[in-house]
Design a protein around this motif. Structure first.
Motif, PDB file in Angstrom:
ATOM      1  N   ARG A  25       0.839  -1.210   0.000  1.00  0.00           N
ATOM      2  CA  ARG A  25       0.000   0.000   0.000  1.00  0.00           C
ATOM      3  C   ARG A  25       0.868   1.252   0.000  1.00  0.00           C
ATOM      4  NH1 ARG A  25      -2.705  -3.201   4.086  1.00  0.00           N
ATOM      5  NH2 ARG A  25      -4.545  -4.231   3.175  1.00  0.00           N
ATOM      6  N   CYS A  28       2.088   1.816  -3.513  1.00  0.00           N
ATOM      7  CA  CYS A  28       1.059   2.401  -4.389  1.00  0.00           C
ATOM      8  C   CYS A  28       0.868   3.884  -4.098  1.00  0.00           C
ATOM      9  CB  CYS A  28      -0.253   1.644  -4.229  1.00  0.00           C
ATOM     10  SG  CYS A  28      -0.178  -0.048  -4.859  1.00  0.00           S
ATOM     11  N   GLN A  29       0.929   4.268  -2.832  1.00  0.00           N
ATOM     12  CA  GLN A  29       0.807   5.691  -2.508  1.00  0.00           C
ATOM     13  C   GLN A  29       2.005   6.474  -3.032  1.00  0.00           C
ATOM     14  OE1 GLN A  29      -1.886   7.362  -1.089  1.00  0.00           O
ATOM     15  NE2 GLN A  29      -0.642   9.060  -1.882  1.00  0.00           N
ATOM     16  N   MET A  85      -2.440  -4.886  -7.055  1.00  0.00           N
ATOM     17  CA  MET A  85      -2.463  -3.523  -6.513  1.00  0.00           C
ATOM     18  C   MET A  85      -1.489  -2.612  -7.247  1.00  0.00           C
ATOM     19  SD  MET A  85      -2.538  -4.375  -2.427  1.00  0.00           S
ATOM     20  CE  MET A  85      -2.065  -2.712  -2.001  1.00  0.00           C
TER      21      MET A  85
END
Length: 326
Positions: A25, A28-29, A85
């Protein structure tokens, strides 16, 4: 005509103690943050998802069985939730992403580099051919099938992990495929300042020799993370230093200021006219090569534990056999 690509070498911290998706995550940020700065190529550190096995550097093998099993549980299956993702983030931002992961293939873990195109497609999944020192207790060995340069939305990309850069024939295999951008990945927060010094020499030399850009990313550990991994103040020293996130031009020049501490990005515009400028002077796989004296044989066949024979059977290695025939 000149072509310019904005690239980012990204240095951030992993997430420990979750389901293994926390670090993904963060990746991805970071991709979305880089996109806001106009970045079209993002490179992340070695085995960054879920985290580099730092425990194996400071503990004897008989003591880190528990940590090793935890890494198995959090490791990345390809394809799977993590790659989905990251592919979505790459596709949404139109960015090429190079990510290092601990890949689980049934009973073995591998140090794996994944190149995602700007469409989200996986262009390359390659495994580190020889894990280094303590890493040999954690990962299996890759093979020659991954020593490839791929065409991406930002140009011809090759990748190696850490001390693979000290295997000159592995580097030469990528040079012969005319890589324009070389993506290097190191763990960071390891060994100390000498590791960072060696890294700088290594990536600048490869840029000069290959006549390509090098985008190098290292990981970063906070003081709290170091204390958590070490479990003993006497073991914290080997988990400090060794960070050198940087971008190098084909002339061996650092583009921007390298990042040696903390989280952040090194961003630079890669002017492909510099590749031609360098190779006009020295093209080690072209006019500066002497193939009648020195040449490289590369076996690109994937390693197989079983070879099929008999009616109706197909040996998956046969398709690539022509590539390595003498």
């Amino acid at each position: 005509m000149s072509r310019i690509v904005r690239a980012a070498a990204i240095q951030i911290t992993p997430v420990f103690g979750d389901d293994g998706l926390g670090t993904a995550r963060k990746v991805c940020q970071a991709i979305r943050d880089a996109a806001e700065k106009g970045v079209k190529l993002a490179v992340f550190p070695e085995t960054f998802v879920p985290y580099y096995p730092y425990f194996s550097f400071i503990q004897p093998a008989f003591r880190f069985g528990g940590e090793h099993l935890e890494l198995y549980e959090r490791a990345v299956v390809i394809p799977g939730p993590v790659t989905d993702m990251v592919a979505e983030a790459a596709r949404d931002t139109g960015m090429v992403v190079v990510l290092g992961v601990n890949e689980r293939d049934f009973g073995t873990l591998y140090n794996t580099q994944i190149i995602f195109d700007a469409t989200g497609q996986i262009l390359l999944k390659r495994r580190k051919i020889t894990p280094t020192y303590h890493e040999r207790m954690v990962w299996g060995q890759g093979d020659g099938s991954g020593l490839k340069v791929v065409e991406s939305a930002v140009g011809r990309i090759g990748a190696l992990a850490c001390w693979e850069h000290y295997n000159p024939l592995a580097r030469y295999a990528l040079m012969t495929q005319h890589e324009e951008i070389h993506c290097a990945q190191f763990p960071g927060s390891l060994v100390g300042q000498v590791f960072a010094d060696q890294m700088e020499v290594t990536i600048r030399h490869h840029a000069l020799e290959a006549g390509c850009f090098v985008v190098n990313a290292t990981g970063w550990l906070t003081d709290e993370q170091i204390a958590e991994i070490a479990g003993n103040p006497a073991l914290e020293g080997p988990l400090r230093g060794g960070c050198f996130t940087a971008i190098v031009s084909p002339e061996g020049k650092l583009l921007g200021t390298p990042l040696t501490q903390g989280e952040g990005m090194v961003i630079a515009d890669l002017d492909f006219a510099l590749i031609t400028k360098r190779k006009r002077m020295m093209d080690c796989v072209g006019h500066y090569a002497r193939p009648e004296l020195l040449s490289l044989l590369q076996d690109r066949r994937p390693a197989q534990t079983v070879h099929y024979t008999g009616e109706g059977a197909q040996d998956p290695t046969l398709a690539d056999a022509a590539e390595v025939a003498p």
